[in-house]
Design an enzyme around this catalytic site. Structure first.
Site, PDB file in Angstrom:
ATOM      1  N   ASN A  42      37.518  34.009  39.213  1.00  0.00           N
ATOM      2  CA  ASN A  42      37.623  32.584  39.500  1.00  0.00           C
ATOM      3  C   ASN A  42      39.097  32.195  39.536  1.00  0.00           C
ATOM      4  OD1 ASN A  42      38.537  31.954  36.788  1.00  0.00           O
ATOM      5  ND2 ASN A  42      36.441  32.320  36.131  1.00  0.00           N
ATOM      6  N   ASP A  83      30.221  34.758  35.021  1.00  0.00           N
ATOM      7  CA  ASP A  83      28.845  34.729  34.543  1.00  0.00           C
ATOM      8  C   ASP A  83      28.091  36.021  34.844  1.00  0.00           C
ATOM      9  OD1 ASP A  83      28.937  32.128  33.484  1.00  0.00           O
ATOM     10  OD2 ASP A  83      28.712  31.265  35.478  1.00  0.00           O
ATOM     11  N   LYS A  98      35.904  52.618  47.792  1.00  0.00           N
ATOM     12  CA  LYS A  98      35.929  51.387  48.555  1.00  0.00           C
ATOM     13  C   LYS A  98      34.739  51.301  49.513  1.00  0.00           C
ATOM     14  CE  LYS A  98      38.771  48.662  51.723  1.00  0.00           C
ATOM     15  NZ  LYS A  98      40.023  48.601  52.495  1.00  0.00           N
ATOM     16  N   PHE A 118      35.064  25.953  25.752  1.00  0.00           N
ATOM     17  CA  PHE A 118      35.555  25.152  26.870  1.00  0.00           C
ATOM     18  C   PHE A 118      34.445  25.038  27.908  1.00  0.00           C
ATOM     19  CE2 PHE A 118      39.567  25.273  24.971  1.00  0.00           C
ATOM     20  CZ  PHE A 118      40.477  24.521  25.707  1.00  0.00           C
TER      21      PHE A 118
END
Length: 397
Positions: free
Chosen positions: A208, A276, A286, A323
């Protein structure tokens, strides 16, 4: 704060050693007793006579000095001071400390001391960025060694970048903080910070936009109040704070392991933006876009670190702070999160794109506790951290 304190000053062998002379002078002006130790390499840059004249004390140099061993001995010398300071801490000295070497007086003192140790690293930018130095730095942080600097700047070798030793006023401020008896002196606080990176394959990951700035500021503010801080951080965009024990991790599962392995804490602040989910079928190589269709990624929930600690039956911190970064119905979602997780406080903030808070320099938070929701005005993240640290101190006193 520094008057009548005693510092054992180890002077390493780098061009920045000349700053040690000014440091001694300024410490003496503040009433500090300084006992200098000069490494063999350090004598290439400063003289024993200069250090002795400025400190008004004997300069120690040799591990096997018969007179010194008879009068004091390296063991007593290492424990007679309130703080051991290494200026400059060269790559070689840091490597010796990290490896537990004790082949000269300076490294032996650092191994034998039972007092806090503060180092001011200084070296060429390439040496500072070398993986070996960064590994050694992580080990030293894990051992509780305090650091100040280095900063970006011009090098004596003509290069520019990180590796320049902190200036004398910065070192004195770090010494003051290390010796201060703040309200959190003797308290251990765990702080998590930054994002986590959940691998898709060796070159891609889920994450994020958290910069880690707020968590880093909180750790800094708590350390400034005298707390011993264990700082568990994902791959953040901001440098790790000074004067804390830094524990770097990558994934949510690694972060939980680090939290569980940390010493028992009086308080825990979970400021990290933990992903999450993680990919259960992450590729070992890859994943190629070869026309065969979209990759089928399978997901599983990551462990809930905040809930795990909040609901501990034994060893739960007295205060657990979570938080809640939300984009809508901030107070309602954060209040529900606090009840669901079982933590004492939730620090809620609106991170919708229009606020500029995610990755920015300011924050506007609401502290949710048993007393209700307390909205704080928008302010810099450092100010938020200082205010939160003060509130934590009030609970732990």
């Amino acid at each position: 704060m520094l008057a009548d304190k005693h510092i054992l000053l180890i002077v390493g062998g780098g061009i920045a050693a000349f700053k040690a002379l000014d440091l001694v002078r300024r410490l003496r002006e503040r009433g500090v007793r300084v006992t200098p130790v000069l490494t063999r390499a350090g004598t290439e840059f400063v003289t024993p006579l200069s250090l002795s004249a400025l400190s008004a004390a004997k300069v120690y140099q040799d591990l096997f000095d018969l007179t010194d061993e008879a009068e004091m001995g390296h063991i007593e010398l290492s424990r007679a001071a309130d703080l051991v300071v290494v200026v400059p801490a060269t790559a070689d000295l840091m490597a010796k400390m990290a490896g537990g070497h004790a082949d000269d007086l300076a490294s032996t003192l650092l191994m034998a001391t039972d007092k806090p140790v503060l180092i001011a690293p200084a070296m060429n930018v390439r040496m500072w960025e070398h993986p070996a130095t960064q590994r050694n730095l992580a080990i030293l942080h894990g051992d509780g060694i305090l650091t100040v600097g280095p900063t970006d700047g011009d090098m004596a070798c003509g290069e520019y970048g990180p590796g320049r030793m902190a200036e004398v006023p910065e070192i004195i401020a770090a010494i003051d903080a290390a010796l201060s008896d703040g309200p959190l002196k003797g308290k251990h606080i765990l702080v998590t910070s930054g994002p986590t990176h959940e691998p898709i394959d060796p070159v891609r990951y889920i994450a994020n936009r958290s910069s880690g700035a707020q968590g880093s500021a909180i750790a800094t503010a708590l350390a400034a109040l005298g707390a011993e801080v264990s700082f568990v951080t994902g791959p953040a965009d901001v440098p790790a704070p000074q004067n804390v024990r830094v524990i770097p991790v990558q994934t949510a599962r690694e972060m939980l392991q680090a939290v569980q392995a940390a010493p028992a804490a009086d308080a825990a602040v979970f400021a990290a933006a933990v992903a999450d989910w993680h990919v259960t079928n992450a590729g070992d190589s890859k994943i190629k876009k070869d026309g065969s269709g979209l990759p089928q990624l399978e997901f599983a929930e990551n462990p809930d670190i905040l809930a795990t600690v909040s609901q501990m039956k034994q060893g739960r911190p007295k205060l657990v702070v979570g938080f809640a970064a939300e984009t809508d119905d901030v107070i309602a979602h954060a209040t529900a999160k606090r009840a669901r997780k079982g933590c004492d406080w939730i620090v809620a903030n609106d991170v919708s794109p229009a606020t500029g808070i995610m990755g920015g320099t300011e924050n506007a938070v609401t502290l949710i506790s048993d007393d209700g929701a307390e909205a704080w005005p928008r302010m810099g993240k450092d100010a938020v951290a200082q205010r939160l640290a003060q509130r934590i101190a009030e609970v732990l006193l």
